[in-house]
Design a protein around this motif. Structure first.
Motif, PDB file in Angstrom:
ATOM      1  N   CYS A 143      -3.075  -3.599  -3.068  1.00  0.00           N
ATOM      2  CA  CYS A 143      -3.118  -4.559  -1.960  1.00  0.00           C
ATOM      3  C   CYS A 143      -3.798  -5.847  -2.407  1.00  0.00           C
ATOM      4  N   CYS A 169      -7.440   5.675   1.738  1.00  0.00           N
ATOM      5  CA  CYS A 169      -7.341   4.736   0.623  1.00  0.00           C
ATOM      6  C   CYS A 169      -7.615   5.440  -0.703  1.00  0.00           C
ATOM      7  N   THR A 170      -6.782   5.141  -1.698  1.00  0.00           N
ATOM      8  CA  THR A 170      -6.986   5.736  -3.019  1.00  0.00           C
ATOM      9  C   THR A 170      -7.532   4.739  -4.023  1.00  0.00           C
ATOM     10  N   CYS A 207       0.823  -1.209   0.000  1.00  0.00           N
ATOM     11  CA  CYS A 207       0.000   0.000   0.000  1.00  0.00           C
ATOM     12  C   CYS A 207       0.857   1.259   0.000  1.00  0.00           C
ATOM     13  N   CYS A 221      -6.353   1.941  -5.268  1.00  0.00           N
ATOM     14  CA  CYS A 221      -5.405   1.673  -6.339  1.00  0.00           C
ATOM     15  C   CYS A 221      -5.321   0.188  -6.659  1.00  0.00           C
TER      16      CYS A 221
HETATM   17  S1  SF4 Z   1      -6.491   0.083  -2.546  1.00  0.00           S
HETATM   18 FE1  SF4 Z   1      -5.240  -1.067  -1.082  1.00  0.00          FE
HETATM   19  S2  SF4 Z   1      -3.138  -0.534  -1.605  1.00  0.00           S
HETATM   20 FE2  SF4 Z   1      -4.451   0.995  -2.566  1.00  0.00          FE
HETATM   21  S3  SF4 Z   1      -4.547   2.662  -1.095  1.00  0.00           S
HETATM   22 FE3  SF4 Z   1      -6.312   1.336  -0.695  1.00  0.00          FE
HETATM   23  S4  SF4 Z   1      -5.610  -0.078   0.875  1.00  0.00           S
HETATM   24 FE4  SF4 Z   1      -3.786   0.871  -0.002  1.00  0.00          FE
END
Ligand code: SF4
Ligand code: SF4
Lengths: 371, 180
Positions: free
Chosen positions: B139, B133-134, B100, B136
């Motif tokens: 994870c 959280c973006t 992450c 993405c």
């Molecule tokens: S999607 Fe997963 S890796 Fe991406 S920011 Fe959110 S928790 Fe972190």
């Protein structure tokens, strides 16, 4: 003479446009010196949406830093991601499967069309026509649906990873694209009916915002803005990446050097993107969508640069690596920043009302300029 | 001779001026006509959509909440998948935490004592900061046991920021048999 507040020594008025102004498409602050209605100077002030993305990237690994670039030019986020992935692949000499390459290009071109469509709607809105905005969004919505289905997001996809793409394409992917092409072809004539042929629109665009080829080069203008001044600068043609050199499309050039020429470049460029998509959509090769890469990517010591053509111009990624898992320094060459620098030159001497039209044809995205 | 030439040129000039004036009027009328025509062409398009309601594609959100279907890849929020026995597949390896970019995930592990008296690592808390959280997807890709996935929820507004920090493993849940 004592200088008044809001006036220069010559008696010209200084006014602010933005940072909260709908016509600047973001938080761009322009300080304008005007004499009556005539613009004497335009001074852009930046920094309202500075997030220090370049510095942030220094603490992220080579897999992680890609998602941040979606937040720069959010209308061509896919192409930004592509540039970063290409740069990392170049440094590590990773071979990307042809399936991934084709899908990447398909998505790139879809992004380009979506971006130009949004620009078209916003451009018409800048000049006072509101309806085109909704027409543009209708087609753009179809593209966003394709993105949503395959990449899981509408704007900040983060679908391209070093070595290929994150997941395989959705089973509906090809069918959806074909539906879109059909829709696009049936609707594109509306664009000309509504805006291009409109006499008010033409009179406000032709001969306005003159940018000669020499000036465009000296300001570093790239993308459709430069191609409107008859400068061949399409990175897809000059420094082809992926399989662009095997595709049939022409680099759109216009000789008008004015706002209308830049407008026509984008309209015609959409048709070229459709042409590229048509060539590829039925020919997605079978195979892996991602090349196996090491869990932790370590770039060799050195400097790497990769450029791509986004919807706004040349986007470059420059990575300096010390051999570790994170970059020592990253520099992004964003097209919006250089294009904005030409605004002062183009707007000088024209009327205040034309400033918005000139700015519209540069297609500025402010987070791309500020980073 | 010269006088005569002058006179001719004067007459010529006059003629050209009259012609220019006529041309100007013709062009002016042409411009007006073309202008009106282009407006009518544009308005016809508008009227077409005015009379064809079926082609309107606006979505009536939030009235269509019940029928709204989001694609299954849509990235709404990270969830830990639990089956009907309240078991999940998370081994506590922290691969997701390392992948992450925003330190959104924090895995707090503990040691379970199995019936045979062996120590076994397991998660105590899977803390997830939705506010950081973006979406993405890094994870999800990093997880070796596919324990986490993206949910299609998207209405995340709350009144208090603290509500966005979630513990994803349910009360009393444990790791599924056989997941290493
Ligand atoms: S999607 Fe997963 S890796 Fe991406 S920011 Fe959110 S928790 Fe972190
Ligand atoms: S969710 Fe997956 S990656 Fe994260 S700790 Fe659990 S098993 Fe490891």
């Amino acid at each position: 003479m004592v200088e008044e507040i809001g006036r220069t020594a010559d008696g010209d008025i200084i006014i602010n446009v933005g940072p909260q102004h709908p016509a600047t498409h973001g938080v761009l602050h322009l300080v304008i010196t005007i004499n009556g209605e005539t613009i004497k100077k335009v001074e852009p002030h930046l920094g309202y949406i500075h997030r220090s993305i370049e510095k942030m990237c220094e603490s992220l690994t080579y897999r992680q830093f890609i998602y941040v670039t979606s937040r720069m030019d959010y209308l061509s986020s896919h192409i930004n991601n592509h540039a970063c992935a290409l740069c990392v692949e170049k440094a590590l000499q990773i071979e990307v499967s042809s399936r991934a390459q084709v899908v990447r290009i398909l998505l790139d071109e879809l992004t380009r069309i979506a971006s130009h469509e949004l620009w078209w709607g916003a451009m018409a809105m800048d000049l006072g026509a509101f309806t085109p905005f909704f027409h543009a969004f209708r087609e753009r919505e179809t593209i966003n649906d394709i993105m949503e289905e395959t990449c899981g997001a509408r704007l900040t996809m983060n679908y391209i990873v070093p070595g290929g793409i994150m997941q395989d394409i959705h089973p509906n992917f090809q069918k959806r694209i074909k539906d879109f092409i059909k829709l696009y072809k049936s609707k594109i004539s509306e664009y000309d009916e509504l805006v291009t042929g409109n006499i008010i629109f033409q009179n406000r665009m032709k001969g306005v915002g003159y940018l000669s080829a020499e000036d465009a080069i000296s300001f570093g203008v790239t993308g459709p803005a430069a191609r409107g001044s008859n400068i061949s600068c399409d990175v897809r043609k000059i420094y082809p990446y992926e399989i662009y050199d095997q595709l049939e499309f022409v680099e759109v050039l216009e000789t008008g050097c004015d706002s209308f020429a830049r407008y026509m470049v984008r309209i015609r460029e959409m048709n070229q993107s459709i042409r590229i998509i048509e060539q590829l959509v039925d020919n997605i090769p079978e195979g892996d969508f991602q090349t196996k890469t090491k869990a932790v990517l370590k770039l060799p010591k050195g400097e790497f640069y990769q450029r791509v053509e986004t919807a706004r111009g040349e986007f470059g990624v420059y990575i300096v690596s010390e051999g570790g898992t994170t970059p020592y320094r990253i520099k992004f060459r964003s097209p919006g920043f250089s294009n904005l620098s030409a605004l002062d030159h183009m707007a000088r001497g024209s009327k205040l009302g034309d400033l918005v039209a000139i700015m519209g044809t540069l297609d500025l995205v402010i987070p791309d300029i500020d980073r | 001779m010269q006088e005569f030439k002058k006179e001719v040129s004067f007459v010529e000039k006059n003629k050209i001026a009259i012609k220019k004036k006529n041309m100007f009027i013709v062009n002016y009328i042409k411009d007006v006509f073309n202008g009106v025509k282009s407006l009518v062409v544009g308005l016809r398009r508008t009227m077409y959509y005015f009379s064809h309601h079926k082609e309107i594609i606006t979505e009536q959100y939030p009235d269509n909440r019940d029928t709204l279907v989001l694609p299954d890849r849509f990235k709404g929020e990270v969830i830990l998948v639990h089956d009907e026995n309240n078991e999940h597949a998370c081994t506590g390896c922290t691969a997701c935490e390392l992948a992450c970019p925003n330190a959104t995930i924090k895995i707090i592990t503990k040691f379970d004592i199995s019936p045979e008296g062996k120590k076994k690592k397991a998660i105590d808390k899977f803390v997830y900061h939705l506010e950081l959280c973006t979406m993405c997807n890094l994870c999800i890709v990093a997880c070796p046991t596919d324990a986490i996935k993206m949910a299609q929820t998207f209405e995340h507004s709350v009144y208090n920021r603290a509500e966005l920090t979630k513990v994803l493993n349910k009360q009393g849940s444990k790791i599924r048999e056989g997941v290493e």
